[in-house]
Scaffold this motif. Structure first.
Motif, PDB file in Angstrom:
ATOM      1  N   ILE A  10       0.868  -1.173   0.000  1.00 51.18           N
ATOM      2  CA  ILE A  10       0.000   0.000   0.000  1.00 51.18           C
ATOM      3  C   ILE A  10       0.907   1.225   0.000  1.00 51.18           C
ATOM      4  O   ILE A  10       1.831   1.321   0.815  1.00 51.18           O
ATOM      5  CB  ILE A  10      -0.911   0.016   1.242  1.00 51.18           C
ATOM      6  CG1 ILE A  10      -1.810  -1.214   1.254  1.00 51.18           C
ATOM      7  CG2 ILE A  10      -1.740   1.296   1.288  1.00 51.18           C
ATOM      8  CD1 ILE A  10      -2.549  -1.408   2.563  1.00 51.18           C
ATOM      9  N   LEU A  11       0.656   2.134  -0.928  1.00 52.91           N
ATOM     10  CA  LEU A  11       1.473   3.344  -1.042  1.00 52.91           C
ATOM     11  C   LEU A  11       0.645   4.582  -0.710  1.00 52.91           C
ATOM     12  O   LEU A  11      -0.533   4.665  -1.063  1.00 52.91           O
ATOM     13  CB  LEU A  11       2.013   3.486  -2.472  1.00 52.91           C
ATOM     14  CG  LEU A  11       2.960   2.400  -2.952  1.00 52.91           C
ATOM     15  CD1 LEU A  11       3.283   2.602  -4.425  1.00 52.91           C
ATOM     16  CD2 LEU A  11       4.226   2.399  -2.131  1.00 52.91           C
ATOM     17  N   ILE A  30       5.286   3.505   2.557  1.00 53.44           N
ATOM     18  CA  ILE A  30       5.167   2.125   2.086  1.00 53.44           C
ATOM     19  C   ILE A  30       4.671   1.251   3.230  1.00 53.44           C
ATOM     20  O   ILE A  30       5.353   1.110   4.249  1.00 53.44           O
ATOM     21  CB  ILE A  30       6.511   1.593   1.564  1.00 53.44           C
ATOM     22  CG1 ILE A  30       7.091   2.534   0.527  1.00 53.44           C
ATOM     23  CG2 ILE A  30       6.339   0.182   0.997  1.00 53.44           C
ATOM     24  CD1 ILE A  30       8.534   2.249   0.175  1.00 53.44           C
ATOM     25  N   GLU A  31       3.494   0.692   3.076  1.00 47.66           N
ATOM     26  CA  GLU A  31       2.903  -0.208   4.059  1.00 47.66           C
ATOM     27  C   GLU A  31       2.858  -1.604   3.453  1.00 47.66           C
ATOM     28  O   GLU A  31       2.479  -1.762   2.288  1.00 47.66           O
ATOM     29  CB  GLU A  31       1.485   0.253   4.408  1.00 47.66           C
ATOM     30  CG  GLU A  31       0.800  -0.555   5.467  1.00 47.66           C
ATOM     31  CD  GLU A  31       1.372  -0.299   6.853  1.00 47.66           C
ATOM     32  OE1 GLU A  31       1.510  -1.264   7.610  1.00 47.66           O
ATOM     33  OE2 GLU A  31       1.692   0.858   7.163  1.00 47.66           O
ATOM     34  N   PRO A  62       9.313   3.630   4.730  1.00 49.50           N
ATOM     35  CA  PRO A  62       8.682   2.343   5.035  1.00 49.50           C
ATOM     36  C   PRO A  62       8.120   2.345   6.455  1.00 49.50           C
ATOM     37  O   PRO A  62       8.678   2.986   7.348  1.00 49.50           O
ATOM     38  CB  PRO A  62       9.818   1.334   4.885  1.00 49.50           C
ATOM     39  CG  PRO A  62      11.062   2.118   5.043  1.00 49.50           C
ATOM     40  CD  PRO A  62      10.757   3.517   4.623  1.00 49.50           C
ATOM     41  N   HIS A  63       7.014   1.628   6.647  1.00 50.94           N
ATOM     42  CA  HIS A  63       6.359   1.605   7.950  1.00 50.94           C
ATOM     43  C   HIS A  63       6.829   0.474   8.854  1.00 50.94           C
ATOM     44  O   HIS A  63       6.351   0.370   9.976  1.00 50.94           O
ATOM     45  CB  HIS A  63       4.846   1.522   7.771  1.00 50.94           C
ATOM     46  CG  HIS A  63       4.248   2.850   7.426  1.00 50.94           C
ATOM     47  ND1 HIS A  63       2.936   3.143   7.630  1.00 50.94           N
ATOM     48  CD2 HIS A  63       4.780   3.978   6.899  1.00 50.94           C
ATOM     49  CE1 HIS A  63       2.684   4.378   7.244  1.00 50.94           C
ATOM     50  NE2 HIS A  63       3.786   4.896   6.784  1.00 50.94           N
ATOM     51  N   THR A  64       7.710  -0.378   8.385  1.00 50.98           N
ATOM     52  CA  THR A  64       8.211  -1.453   9.230  1.00 50.98           C
ATOM     53  C   THR A  64       9.737  -1.418   9.264  1.00 50.98           C
ATOM     54  O   THR A  64      10.380  -1.122   8.257  1.00 50.98           O
ATOM     55  CB  THR A  64       7.755  -2.842   8.728  1.00 50.98           C
ATOM     56  OG1 THR A  64       8.311  -3.075   7.435  1.00 50.98           O
ATOM     57  CG2 THR A  64       6.239  -2.942   8.661  1.00 50.98           C
ATOM     58  N   LEU A  68      12.570  -1.345   6.077  1.00 45.83           N
ATOM     59  CA  LEU A  68      13.642  -0.342   6.055  1.00 45.83           C
ATOM     60  C   LEU A  68      14.998  -1.023   5.955  1.00 45.83           C
ATOM     61  O   LEU A  68      15.834  -0.628   5.122  1.00 45.83           O
ATOM     62  CB  LEU A  68      13.588   0.520   7.307  1.00 45.83           C
ATOM     63  CG  LEU A  68      14.722   1.525   7.503  1.00 45.83           C
ATOM     64  CD1 LEU A  68      14.771   2.523   6.344  1.00 45.83           C
ATOM     65  CD2 LEU A  68      14.583   2.236   8.825  1.00 45.83           C
ATOM     66  N   HIS A  69      15.219  -2.043   6.733  1.00 42.69           N
ATOM     67  CA  HIS A  69      16.471  -2.787   6.698  1.00 42.69           C
ATOM     68  C   HIS A  69      16.705  -3.380   5.313  1.00 42.69           C
ATOM     69  O   HIS A  69      17.803  -3.280   4.754  1.00 42.69           O
ATOM     70  CB  HIS A  69      16.450  -3.891   7.759  1.00 42.69           C
ATOM     71  CG  HIS A  69      17.658  -4.751   7.732  1.00 42.69           C
ATOM     72  ND1 HIS A  69      17.738  -5.912   6.983  1.00 42.69           N
ATOM     73  CD2 HIS A  69      18.852  -4.615   8.350  1.00 42.69           C
ATOM     74  CE1 HIS A  69      18.914  -6.460   7.156  1.00 42.69           C
ATOM     75  NE2 HIS A  69      19.629  -5.695   7.975  1.00 42.69           N
TER      76      HIS A  69
END
Length: 75
Positions: A10-11, A30-31, A62-64, A68-69
């Motif tokens: 989901i953007l 970014i979900e 990013p939401h997580t 992100l990593h």
């Protein structure tokens, strides 16, 4: 037909403005679905293909922590 990474996320976006009220960038949120991991390399490659050199800078959010990593690993 190859499944696109864009169909699994989901953007959201927010335009970023400078002092002259001109667009200076776009923040892309970014979900992801925790059940279906996202291929970060595929996502970055897809964004690179869609984002033209004339487009404003793109700020990925990013939401997580895991996404992100993964994005930083393939940047």
């Amino acid at each position: 037909m190859t499944k696109s990474v864009l169909g699994t996320i989901i953007l959201g976006y927010k335009p970023l403005w400078n002092r002259q009220r001109d667009i200076s960038g776009v923040q892309l949120f970014i979900e992801v679905d925790p059940v279906h991991p996202v291929d970060a390399r595929h996502l970055l490659r897809t964004l690179e293909e869609l984002w033209t050199p004339h487009s404003p800078p793109l700020l990925l959010s990013p939401h997580t922590p895991q996404l992100l990593h993964d994005l930083l690993e393939h940047a």
